[in-house]
Design a protein around this motif. Sequence first.
Motif, PDB file in Angstrom:
ATOM      1  N   ASP A  22     108.769  35.075  44.702  1.00  0.00           N
ATOM      2  CA  ASP A  22     109.608  35.388  43.550  1.00  0.00           C
ATOM      3  C   ASP A  22     108.888  34.843  42.319  1.00  0.00           C
ATOM      4  N   GLU A  23     108.440  35.736  41.451  1.00  0.00           N
ATOM      5  CA  GLU A  23     107.701  35.344  40.258  1.00  0.00           C
ATOM      6  C   GLU A  23     108.548  35.461  38.995  1.00  0.00           C
ATOM      7  N   GLY A  24     109.855  35.483  39.161  1.00  0.00           N
ATOM      8  CA  GLY A  24     110.748  35.629  38.026  1.00  0.00           C
ATOM      9  C   GLY A  24     110.556  34.568  36.963  1.00  0.00           C
ATOM     10  N   HIS A  25     110.249  33.347  37.389  1.00  0.00           N
ATOM     11  CA  HIS A  25     110.060  32.256  36.425  1.00  0.00           C
ATOM     12  C   HIS A  25     108.881  32.516  35.485  1.00  0.00           C
ATOM     13  N   LEU A  26     107.949  33.354  35.888  1.00  0.00           N
ATOM     14  CA  LEU A  26     106.799  33.672  35.046  1.00  0.00           C
ATOM     15  C   LEU A  26     107.143  34.723  33.987  1.00  0.00           C
ATOM     16  N   HIS A  27     108.311  35.331  34.116  1.00  0.00           N
ATOM     17  CA  HIS A  27     108.677  36.437  33.243  1.00  0.00           C
ATOM     18  C   HIS A  27     109.962  36.177  32.468  1.00  0.00           C
ATOM     19  N   ALA A  28     110.310  34.931  32.312  1.00  0.00           N
ATOM     20  CA  ALA A  28     111.505  34.591  31.530  1.00  0.00           C
ATOM     21  C   ALA A  28     111.372  35.189  30.133  1.00  0.00           C
ATOM     22  N   GLY A  29     112.432  35.793  29.679  1.00  0.00           N
ATOM     23  CA  GLY A  29     112.405  36.434  28.373  1.00  0.00           C
ATOM     24  C   GLY A  29     112.098  37.917  28.443  1.00  0.00           C
ATOM     25  N   HIS A  30     111.634  38.401  29.590  1.00  0.00           N
ATOM     26  CA  HIS A  30     111.373  39.831  29.764  1.00  0.00           C
ATOM     27  C   HIS A  30     112.668  40.523  30.157  1.00  0.00           C
ATOM     28  N   ALA A  31     112.607  41.806  30.316  1.00  0.00           N
ATOM     29  CA  ALA A  31     113.789  42.576  30.720  1.00  0.00           C
ATOM     30  C   ALA A  31     114.425  41.952  31.953  1.00  0.00           C
ATOM     31  N   GLY A  32     115.730  41.776  31.906  1.00  0.00           N
ATOM     32  CA  GLY A  32     116.429  41.182  33.033  1.00  0.00           C
ATOM     33  C   GLY A  32     116.243  39.686  33.122  1.00  0.00           C
ATOM     34  N   GLU A  33     115.712  39.077  32.052  1.00  0.00           N
ATOM     35  CA  GLU A  33     115.472  37.625  32.030  1.00  0.00           C
ATOM     36  C   GLU A  33     114.618  37.149  33.197  1.00  0.00           C
ATOM     37  N   GLY A  34     113.689  37.981  33.634  1.00  0.00           N
ATOM     38  CA  GLY A  34     112.748  37.576  34.671  1.00  0.00           C
ATOM     39  C   GLY A  34     113.222  37.818  36.086  1.00  0.00           C
ATOM     40  N   ARG A  35     114.459  38.269  36.243  1.00  0.00           N
ATOM     41  CA  ARG A  35     114.944  38.533  37.603  1.00  0.00           C
ATOM     42  C   ARG A  35     114.262  39.767  38.166  1.00  0.00           C
ATOM     43  N   GLY A  36     113.996  39.734  39.465  1.00  0.00           N
ATOM     44  CA  GLY A  36     113.466  40.906  40.136  1.00  0.00           C
ATOM     45  C   GLY A  36     111.968  41.087  40.070  1.00  0.00           C
ATOM     46  N   HIS A  37     111.224  40.044  39.686  1.00  0.00           N
ATOM     47  CA  HIS A  37     109.762  40.116  39.656  1.00  0.00           C
ATOM     48  C   HIS A  37     109.226  39.461  40.927  1.00  0.00           C
ATOM     49  N   PHE A  38     108.489  40.233  41.734  1.00  0.00           N
ATOM     50  CA  PHE A  38     107.994  39.733  43.012  1.00  0.00           C
ATOM     51  C   PHE A  38     106.515  40.061  43.197  1.00  0.00           C
ATOM     52  N   HIS A  39     105.861  39.232  44.000  1.00  0.00           N
ATOM     53  CA  HIS A  39     104.497  39.500  44.455  1.00  0.00           C
ATOM     54  C   HIS A  39     104.533  39.557  45.976  1.00  0.00           C
ATOM     55  N   VAL A  40     103.933  40.604  46.538  1.00  0.00           N
ATOM     56  CA  VAL A  40     103.870  40.779  47.990  1.00  0.00           C
ATOM     57  C   VAL A  40     102.412  40.777  48.414  1.00  0.00           C
ATOM     58  N   ARG A  41     102.095  39.915  49.370  1.00  0.00           N
ATOM     59  CA  ARG A  41     100.787  39.942  50.036  1.00  0.00           C
ATOM     60  C   ARG A  41     101.073  40.329  51.467  1.00  0.00           C
ATOM     61  N   ILE A  42     100.528  41.478  51.877  1.00  0.00           N
ATOM     62  CA  ILE A  42     100.824  42.016  53.194  1.00  0.00           C
ATOM     63  C   ILE A  42      99.549  42.489  53.876  1.00  0.00           C
ATOM     64  N   VAL A  43      99.435  42.152  55.146  1.00  0.00           N
ATOM     65  CA  VAL A  43      98.324  42.610  55.986  1.00  0.00           C
ATOM     66  C   VAL A  43      98.960  43.386  57.127  1.00  0.00           C
ATOM     67  N   SER A  44      98.525  44.622  57.302  1.00  0.00           N
ATOM     68  CA  SER A  44      99.118  45.465  58.335  1.00  0.00           C
ATOM     69  C   SER A  44      98.088  46.428  58.909  1.00  0.00           C
ATOM     70  N   PRO A  45      98.127  46.638  60.223  1.00  0.00           N
ATOM     71  CA  PRO A  45      97.244  47.653  60.806  1.00  0.00           C
ATOM     72  C   PRO A  45      97.574  49.056  60.309  1.00  0.00           C
ATOM     73  N   ALA A  46      98.768  49.251  59.772  1.00  0.00           N
ATOM     74  CA  ALA A  46      99.158  50.559  59.228  1.00  0.00           C
ATOM     75  C   ALA A  46      98.288  50.958  58.041  1.00  0.00           C
ATOM     76  N   PHE A  47      97.602  50.002  57.426  1.00  0.00           N
ATOM     77  CA  PHE A  47      96.766  50.274  56.263  1.00  0.00           C
ATOM     78  C   PHE A  47      95.324  50.644  56.626  1.00  0.00           C
ATOM     79  N   ALA A  48      94.982  50.598  57.897  1.00  0.00           N
ATOM     80  CA  ALA A  48      93.594  50.864  58.323  1.00  0.00           C
ATOM     81  C   ALA A  48      93.139  52.236  57.828  1.00  0.00           C
ATOM     82  N   GLY A  49      91.993  52.256  57.168  1.00  0.00           N
ATOM     83  CA  GLY A  49      91.391  53.494  56.700  1.00  0.00           C
ATOM     84  C   GLY A  49      92.017  54.079  55.438  1.00  0.00           C
ATOM     85  N   LEU A  50      92.992  53.382  54.852  1.00  0.00           N
ATOM     86  CA  LEU A  50      93.657  53.903  53.662  1.00  0.00           C
ATOM     87  C   LEU A  50      93.118  53.255  52.401  1.00  0.00           C
TER      88      LEU A  50
END
Length: 81
Positions: A22-50
Amino acid sequence: MIEQIRQRLTQALAPTELEIVDEGHLHAGHAGEGRGHFHVRIVSPAFAGLLPIRRHRLVYAALDGLMDNGIHALSIDAKNK
């Protein structure tokens, strides 16, 4: 919201690694006061070759309905290994 994101990505992409920050604290003052800002790091075999854009599209598809309804901004780091 983090748990909803986790459930959807796990179900759709069966990741071997998944980190959601949850990166909302980095966006205080932005639309929605920073709520709803996320970073996803994902590793999946579904991404192979894409290209990164296709990987991102898979993540967005898995989160359909949450975008603009809990998720205001999403940064994605999607790898296949």
